[in-house]
Design a protein around this motif. Structure first.
Motif, PDB file in Angstrom:
ATOM      1  N   PRO A   1      -7.676   4.582   5.093  1.00 21.10           N
ATOM      2  CA  PRO A   1      -8.285   3.817   6.379  1.00 21.10           C
ATOM      3  C   PRO A   1      -7.425   4.368   7.425  1.00 21.10           C
ATOM      4  O   PRO A   1      -8.143   4.609   8.717  1.00 21.10           O
ATOM      5  N   GLN A   2      -6.196   4.773   7.569  1.00 27.77           N
ATOM      6  CA  GLN A   2      -5.332   5.180   8.480  1.00 27.77           C
ATOM      7  C   GLN A   2      -5.396   6.596   8.720  1.00 27.77           C
ATOM      8  O   GLN A   2      -5.580   6.947  10.074  1.00 27.77           O
TER       9      GLN A   2
ATOM     10  N   THR B   1      -7.058   1.829   0.033  1.00 28.30           N
ATOM     11  CA  THR B   1      -6.924   0.557   0.546  1.00 28.30           C
ATOM     12  C   THR B   1      -5.978   0.757   2.145  1.00 28.30           C
ATOM     13  O   THR B   1      -6.268  -0.056   2.979  1.00 28.30           O
ATOM     14  N   VAL B   2      -5.095   1.477   1.799  1.00 28.97           N
ATOM     15  CA  VAL B   2      -3.880   1.624   2.812  1.00 28.97           C
ATOM     16  C   VAL B   2      -3.953   2.961   3.509  1.00 28.97           C
ATOM     17  O   VAL B   2      -3.885   3.209   4.856  1.00 28.97           O
TER      18      VAL B   2
ATOM     19  N   ASN C   1       7.253  -2.426   7.417  1.00 26.37           N
ATOM     20  CA  ASN C   1       6.137  -2.127   6.776  1.00 26.37           C
ATOM     21  C   ASN C   1       4.943  -2.713   6.486  1.00 26.37           C
ATOM     22  O   ASN C   1       4.210  -2.642   5.708  1.00 26.37           O
TER      23      ASN C   1
ATOM     24  N   HIS D   1       4.253   7.737  14.563  1.00 24.12           N
ATOM     25  CA  HIS D   1       4.142   8.371  13.181  1.00 24.12           C
ATOM     26  C   HIS D   1       4.666   9.891  13.157  1.00 24.12           C
ATOM     27  O   HIS D   1       5.011  10.265  14.191  1.00 24.12           O
TER      28      HIS D   1
ATOM     29  N   PHE E   1      10.926  -5.677   3.365  1.00 20.06           N
ATOM     30  CA  PHE E   1      11.554  -4.511   3.714  1.00 20.06           C
ATOM     31  C   PHE E   1      12.268  -4.639   4.980  1.00 20.06           C
ATOM     32  O   PHE E   1      11.832  -5.248   6.026  1.00 20.06           O
TER      33      PHE E   1
ATOM     34  N   PHE F   1       0.886  -3.065   7.262  1.00 20.03           N
ATOM     35  CA  PHE F   1      -0.248  -2.121   7.390  1.00 20.03           C
ATOM     36  C   PHE F   1      -0.516  -2.108   8.719  1.00 20.03           C
ATOM     37  O   PHE F   1      -1.050  -2.967   9.125  1.00 20.03           O
TER      38      PHE F   1
ATOM     39  N   LEU G   1       4.920   2.521   0.032  1.00 18.29           N
ATOM     40  CA  LEU G   1       5.848   1.661  -0.696  1.00 18.29           C
ATOM     41  C   LEU G   1       5.539   0.272  -0.555  1.00 18.29           C
ATOM     42  O   LEU G   1       5.581  -0.631  -1.707  1.00 18.29           O
ATOM     43  N   ALA G   2       5.114  -0.185   0.200  1.00 21.99           N
ATOM     44  CA  ALA G   2       4.685  -1.675   0.630  1.00 21.99           C
ATOM     45  C   ALA G   2       3.548  -2.085  -0.278  1.00 21.99           C
ATOM     46  O   ALA G   2       3.440  -3.010  -1.044  1.00 21.99           O
ATOM     47  N   ALA G   3       2.629  -1.133  -0.120  1.00 21.56           N
ATOM     48  CA  ALA G   3       1.432  -1.245  -1.020  1.00 21.56           C
ATOM     49  C   ALA G   3       1.626  -1.349  -2.500  1.00 21.56           C
ATOM     50  O   ALA G   3       1.392  -2.123  -3.414  1.00 21.56           O
TER      51      ALA G   3
ATOM     52  N   GLY H   1       6.657   4.217   4.105  1.00 24.22           N
ATOM     53  CA  GLY H   1       6.813   2.624   3.875  1.00 24.22           C
ATOM     54  C   GLY H   1       5.509   2.179   3.534  1.00 24.22           C
ATOM     55  O   GLY H   1       5.343   1.014   3.071  1.00 24.22           O
ATOM     56  N   GLN H   2       4.242   2.735   4.048  1.00 23.38           N
ATOM     57  CA  GLN H   2       3.186   1.975   3.804  1.00 23.38           C
ATOM     58  C   GLN H   2       2.698   2.091   2.530  1.00 23.38           C
ATOM     59  O   GLN H   2       2.110   0.935   1.955  1.00 23.38           O
TER      60      GLN H   2
ATOM     61  N   ILE I   1      -6.967   1.516  17.163  1.00 24.76           N
ATOM     62  CA  ILE I   1      -6.147   0.306  16.701  1.00 24.76           C
ATOM     63  C   ILE I   1      -4.560   0.382  17.402  1.00 24.76           C
ATOM     64  O   ILE I   1      -4.134   1.562  17.354  1.00 24.76           O
ATOM     65  N   PRO I   2      -4.342  -0.568  17.999  1.00 25.25           N
ATOM     66  CA  PRO I   2      -2.815  -0.500  18.723  1.00 25.25           C
ATOM     67  C   PRO I   2      -1.803   0.062  17.984  1.00 25.25           C
ATOM     68  O   PRO I   2      -1.790  -0.517  16.771  1.00 25.25           O
ATOM     69  N   GLY I   3      -1.123   0.857  18.158  1.00 25.52           N
ATOM     70  CA  GLY I   3      -0.124   1.582  17.556  1.00 25.52           C
ATOM     71  C   GLY I   3      -0.274   2.528  16.443  1.00 25.52           C
ATOM     72  O   GLY I   3       0.481   3.121  15.586  1.00 25.52           O
ATOM     73  N   LEU I   4      -1.430   2.633  16.280  1.00 22.81           N
ATOM     74  CA  LEU I   4      -2.064   3.764  15.279  1.00 22.81           C
ATOM     75  C   LEU I   4      -2.533   5.064  15.838  1.00 22.81           C
ATOM     76  O   LEU I   4      -3.725   5.142  16.163  1.00 22.81           O
TER      77      LEU I   4
ATOM     78  N   ALA J   1       1.610  -3.632  15.862  1.00 24.05           N
ATOM     79  CA  ALA J   1       2.130  -3.030  17.029  1.00 24.05           C
ATOM     80  C   ALA J   1       2.124  -3.854  18.302  1.00 24.05           C
ATOM     81  O   ALA J   1       2.814  -3.635  19.076  1.00 24.05           O
TER      82      ALA J   1
END
Lengths: 218, 250
Positions: A125-126, A121-122, B90, A216, B86, B92, A106-108, A103-104, A203-206, B138
């Protein structure tokens, strides 16, 4: 001897940098490349993960002069160990990239980013943040590989210890223990540093699965 | 009013199953259309075929005078003009709310950082989240995440926003805050194509409801016509069932 260990740190920095850049590229090709690029990346990974580090060192140090290319021990060690590390690092990155939900991307893309821009950019970095723990592990593995460079006449700490062994045999054990202590310190300091990096970029949630509440790699 | 979007005879097949079997409709500027229908009837696929996140097998789509489906169309330019919201937000994950909203204006439109930040704060305020600019996805509730994602779409000043079941992943008590934002958008004249089961929303703001089943449009019309006197028995049946399920009252 401590000064010699600085040489190991230089070599470490150089080979990690090579491994990082090439590893990222290999991982990107493996995930996003077409069939041909993917095959090349896979072949590369296979080669550099299969050949023992010492053999790679010899190939890189004694190989180029045969073709009239002069190569310093430092450069040979950097490339041999760097490429080897890149093969391992590529797997760390690949795992991290594949952990990022589709989805990341897809959104980009839905906002008008090109695939390449979305990756930079997306996704990256993650992926870099997710790969810090694996990278810490790789770091503590390659730092020890730097001692192998003595085999191609590189003036690093292990070579220094061997010189002592040859000239004053009674001190040999002491020298090796000193080398061991230096690496205990280096690895300890390095791990602490990487732990700091991990916290700094948290980063929270990552997170990778298994290290918290990250969702993930579903 | 001007025609903004034309979707013509869209077909899409996944393996053996044809999920879209020739869908045609148009949207005028400022219209809100709601697409309803049982799950698996190709509603989400239809939305994705419009901005080519999923390539259609057959058929054409125009945004104003430009044919989106034409192979030589720069699809990134088109997508920059069409917002997409969505079901699963989604957002980032590595960026706080502010970063999520300003990234596309900066990276796609080349807007300066300060300007993009100002714009993003404005859009976050518009969805009632001005105080959450620094929160990471999050750290936000589902409803808040979806509102950020709407702000993210708005920041590109889109001509049209596609909503793919924007409230279906939300806890019931969080649906209202998202719908409220969407109702306001519709009233402000944003052109919206919304796939949803929220009949309250459809009744309140939809200019037209499109009922889809088995990959075709069964029936379309104004909410009052569709609810009061559906032409097809199947439409009435579905509307009754969905209203019951979602406790529709407005």
């Amino acid at each position: 001897m401590l000064r010699a260990s600085l040489i190991n740190i230089q070599l470490l920095a150089a080979l990690i940098a090579v491994g990082y850049l090439v590893g990222t590229l290999v991982a990107l090709l493996q995930v996003y490349g077409g069939r041909v690029l993917k095959a090349i990346a896979n072949l590369y990974e296979w080669i550099f993960r299969s050949i023992p580090a010492l053999v790679l060192l010899f190939l890189f140090y004694y190989g180029p002069p045969r073709f009239g290319l002069d190569i310093s021990a430092f450069l040979a060690a950097t490339l041999a160990l760097g490429f080897r590390s890149s093969a391992y690092q590529s797997q760390i990155f690949r795992g991290a990239i594949e952990c990022i939900p589709s989805g990341q991307m897809l959104a980009a893309r839905s906002m008008g980013m090109s695939r390449l821009r979305a990756i930079f950019t997306v996704i990256l970095p993650q992926a870099f943040r997710l790969s810090i723990p694996g990278w810490t592990n790789e770091f503590s593995s390659v730092i020890k590989d730097t001692t192998l460079a003595y085999a191609v006449g590189f003036n690093e700490i292990m070579r220094y210890a061997r010189v002592i062994q040859d000239s004053r045999y009674e001190l040999a054990m002491l020298a090796f223990i000193a080398v061991a202590l230096v690496f205990l310190l280096l690895t300890g300091a390095g791990n602490a540093l990487m732990g700091g990096v991990e916290r700094r970029f948290r980063i929270p949630g990552l997170q990778m699965p298994g290290s918290g509440s990250g969702d993930h790699c579903r | 009013m001007d025609r903004l979007l034309r979707v013509e005879d869209i077909h899409k097949r996944y393996g053996k199953e044809e999920v879209l079997k020739g869908v045609t409709f148009e949207m005028l500027k400022g219209e809100t259309k709601v697409v309803i229908g049982p799950s698996g009837t190709g509603k989400s696929t239809l939305l994705r075929c419009i901005n080519r996140l999923t390539p259609a097998d057959q058929g054409r789509v125009w945004l104003e005078d430009e044919e989106i489906t034409h192979t030589r169309t720069n699809i990134n330019k088109i997508r920059a003009q069409i917002g997409f919201v969505f079901q699963s937000f989604n957002l980032f994950s590595h960026l706080p709310a502010l970063g999520n909203v300003r990234i596309a204006p900066m990276k796609v439109k080349g807007m300066k950082r300060e300007e993009a930040t100002r714009l993003a704060m404005e859009e976050l305020g518009r969805v009632g989240l001005g105080d959450k600019a620094d929160a990471y996805p999050a750290e936000l509730s589902g409803g808040q995440q979806q509102r950020v994602s709407i702000a993210r779409a708005l920041a590109m000043s889109p001509k049209l926003i596609l909503f793919d079941e924007p409230t279906s992943a939300l806890d019931p008590e969080l649906i209202g805050e998202v719908l409220e934002v969407m109702v306001n958008l519709a009233k402000e004249g944003m052109t919206m194509l919304v796939v949803t089961h929220e009949m309250g929303f459809a009744r309140a703001v939809a200019d037209e409801i499109i009922f889809m089943e088995h990959g075709v449009i069964v029936e379309h019309g104004s909410p009052s016509d569709m609810f009061a006197r559906p032409k097809h028995a199947r439409t009435g049946e579905f509307l009754n069932k969905i209203s019951e399920l979602y406790g529709e009252t407005d």
